[in-house]
Design a protein around this motif. Structure first.
Motif, short mmCIF file in Angstrom:
data_model
loop_
_atom_site.label_atom_id
_atom_site.label_comp_id
_atom_site.label_asym_id
_atom_site.label_seq_id
_atom_site.Cartn_x
_atom_site.Cartn_y
_atom_site.Cartn_z
N GLU A 43 -65.42 16.02 15.75
CA GLU A 43 -64.10 15.90 16.25
C GLU A 43 -63.60 14.68 15.67
N SER A 44 -62.45 14.11 15.93
CA SER A 44 -61.73 12.68 15.72
C SER A 44 -62.68 11.86 16.41
N HIS A 212 -62.91 18.68 10.28
CA HIS A 212 -63.01 18.83 11.71
C HIS A 212 -63.27 20.47 11.89
N ASP A 213 -63.00 21.33 11.13
CA ASP A 213 -62.65 22.70 10.99
C ASP A 213 -64.04 23.39 10.70
N ASP B 175 -56.99 17.51 16.04
CA ASP B 175 -58.23 18.29 15.47
C ASP B 175 -58.51 19.38 16.37
N LEU B 176 -59.47 20.37 15.78
CA LEU B 176 -59.49 21.57 16.84
C LEU B 176 -60.20 21.51 18.20
N SER B 177 -61.05 20.53 18.37
CA SER B 177 -61.26 20.25 19.81
C SER B 177 -60.31 19.87 20.52
N ALA B 178 -59.44 18.73 20.34
CA ALA B 178 -58.55 18.37 21.23
C ALA B 178 -57.51 19.33 21.04
#
Lengths: 272, 234
Positions: A43-44, A212-213, B175-178
């Motif tokens: 993730e970021s 992130h994917d 991003d996907l988690s956020a």
């Protein structure tokens, strides 16, 4: 698999800021990339882009990077001066960034910039350069007419194809792609990744793809490294991802919404 | 199902130099009370413009629009209750929060403007409702992550008790988690508040996850309406 065949070897890479007592942003990361497609996913803020920049000798100050071992083939990357880096980057070790509009010079034509990439790293006649460029454009799915265009005249997808062509012109041993499709429309992402992976395989280039994917890279890569808060927490072959038992990998794997997740909570990773 | 939003014969053109470019011509759309409605389409199809017209930001249209019990007049600013009842969350939370205002100031300002008593306490309650701890109130937007900023923007939109929440690509900068965290928050708020939601996105997965019904837009026209059974196949 740190063996003879690996192109890139990273051992105990640590990136930290100058301030004393702060947590390391990349904390003892080790991995190797051979002639294969490896994805680095997280993730970021997990440190994946910092890892890529450290490999390329570009940690943004005030950050510093140290590693027990950082090798590209036979070259020790921690022992290079500015001149040696300039010869290496863009020829044998290439980088594709997120936004093609920022990677290209806005006041020079695409043709000018592609010629420059070859001029900087080899001795070719103008005709030889043109021949190589046209062959590369063709394999990147672009018409020779793009040569006379300026970057702002390209769409996002075309721009990323131009950058990709430029980075592969010199036949690099390793291509690092940092979120190469995040700035593109959803419908274009798979197309560009497919092209990138196809070209990389055809040229025997290694690929380190940062994203992130998780689900998306899993379709295009051989192996996946999962990064969380500066550490690689899980490594597995792309095909085995749905079966991974690591809780963070499982969360990332199932965090993409779709029609069947309607009315349900999406999984969110909680380290406690 | 009583309709919260009824749009009929909507016409809208951009003034591009000499000749206006028509985007919407005789557009018709109805959104029911309490519904979560999605608008899906590629860049430039007019989905954000439609949202801006409903929000009263873009006022140069003609046709008939009814929001709740109010008939909207083209060219006029929203007055009275509508200013509280319709709230919007934008794509880029960094651009929609004042960079030199703390979270606390960003959240108390709408309350003070509308004369709500005890603005500070209400603001903190909303902050906690979106899953942020009270100590973040003293931070500036640049000191927050993308996901935290979008939570602040959502908290701000909830302050005045809206009946309609407009969301313009609320997760595409994340991003996907956020994104997963924000979608869970929206699902929770949808249940706890009695709100109608309109969500604009180019991501089919996000629309299919959150919406009861969705319009597919292309070149300023609504091509089709997807119902829940069709959305479940996405």
């Amino acid at each position: 698999m740190p063996d003879e065949a690996s192109k890139l070897l990273v051992r105990e890479l640590t990136v930290r800021s100058a301030a004393p007592g702060e947590r390391a942003l990349v904390d003892g990361v080790s991995f190797a990339v051979g002639t294969e497609r490896v994805a680095l996913v997280g993730e970021s803020g997990s440190g994946k882009s910092l890892t890529a920049r450290a490999i390329l000798g570009l940690p943004s100050p005030p950050l510093t990077a140290v590693a027990a071992e950082l090798r590209f083939g036979a070259i020790d990357l921690q022992d290079l001066d500015a001149r040696a880096w300039a010869a290496l980057r863009g020829s044998r070790l290439s980088l594709v960034l997120q936004d093609p509009r920022r990677s290209l010079n806005p006041v020079l034509t695409v043709g000018w910039q592609l010629h420059e990439a070859l001029q900087l790293h080899g001795r070719y006649s103008r005709a030889e350069r043109l021949e190589r460029i046209e062959a590369m454009l063709h394999s990147a799915g672009l018409a020779p007419s793009v040569l006379s265009l300026y970057p702002q005249q390209l769409s996002g997808g075309m721009g990323q194809r131009v950058v990709l062509a430029m980075m592969l012109l010199n036949g690099p041993g390793l291509l690092i792609a940092d979120e190469p499709t995040s700035a593109l429309d959803v419908s274009l992402r798979d197309q560009v990744l497919e092209l990138m992976c196809g070209l990389v395989s055809a040229h025997g280039t290694g690929l380190l793809l940062i994203s992130h994917d998780l689900q998306q890279v899993a379709r295009h890569c051989d192996r996946v490294l999962i990064m969380y808060r500066g550490r690689i927490v899980d490594t597995c072959p792309a095909a085995a991802l749905p079966l991974s038992t690591h809780p963070y990998t499982r969360t990332l794997w199932s965090s993409r919404p779709n029609g069947r997740t309607y009315g349900t909570e999406l999984p969110v990773f909680d380290p406690t | 199902m009583s309709a919260d939003i009824a749009i009929e014969e909507l016409h809208f053109s951009f003034n591009a130099g000499e000749r206006p470019v028509t985007l919407f011509d005789k557009l018709k759309l109805t959104v029911g009370r309490g519904e979560t409605f999605g608008i899906l389409g590629p860049s430039g199809c007019g989905k954000s413009t439609l949202l801006r017209i409903i929000a009263g930001v873009q006022r140069h249209w003609s046709g008939r629009i009814r929001l709740f019990e109010h008939a909207i007049v083209p060219g006029a600013r929203f007055k009275g209750a509508l200013r509280c009842e319709i709230q919007m969350v934008f794509q880029d939370p960094y651009a929609s929060l004042h960079p030199l205002h703390t979270v606390e100031r960003a959240l108390t300002e709408p309350l003070v403007v509308h004369g709500v008593a005890d603005a500070g306490t209400v603001a903190l309650e909303r902050l906690q409702e979106v899953g942020l701890s009270a100590h973040l109130a003293r931070r500036y937007p640049r000191e927050l992550s993308g996901g935290q900023r979008q939570r602040v923007a959502i908290a701000r939109a909830l302050l005045l008790g809206p009946r309609l929440l407009l969301l313009d690509e609320p997760t595409s900068a994340l991003d996907l988690s956020a994104q997963a965290e924000i979608l869970n928050l929206l699902n929770r708020l949808k249940r706890s508040h009695d709100m109608t939601l309109i969500l604009v996105s180019h991501d089919r997965g996000v629309i299919a996850h959150l919406c009861d019904r969705a319009a597919v837009m292309q070149g300023g026209r609504i091509e089709k309406i997807l119902h829940r059974s069709e959305l479940s196949q996405v």
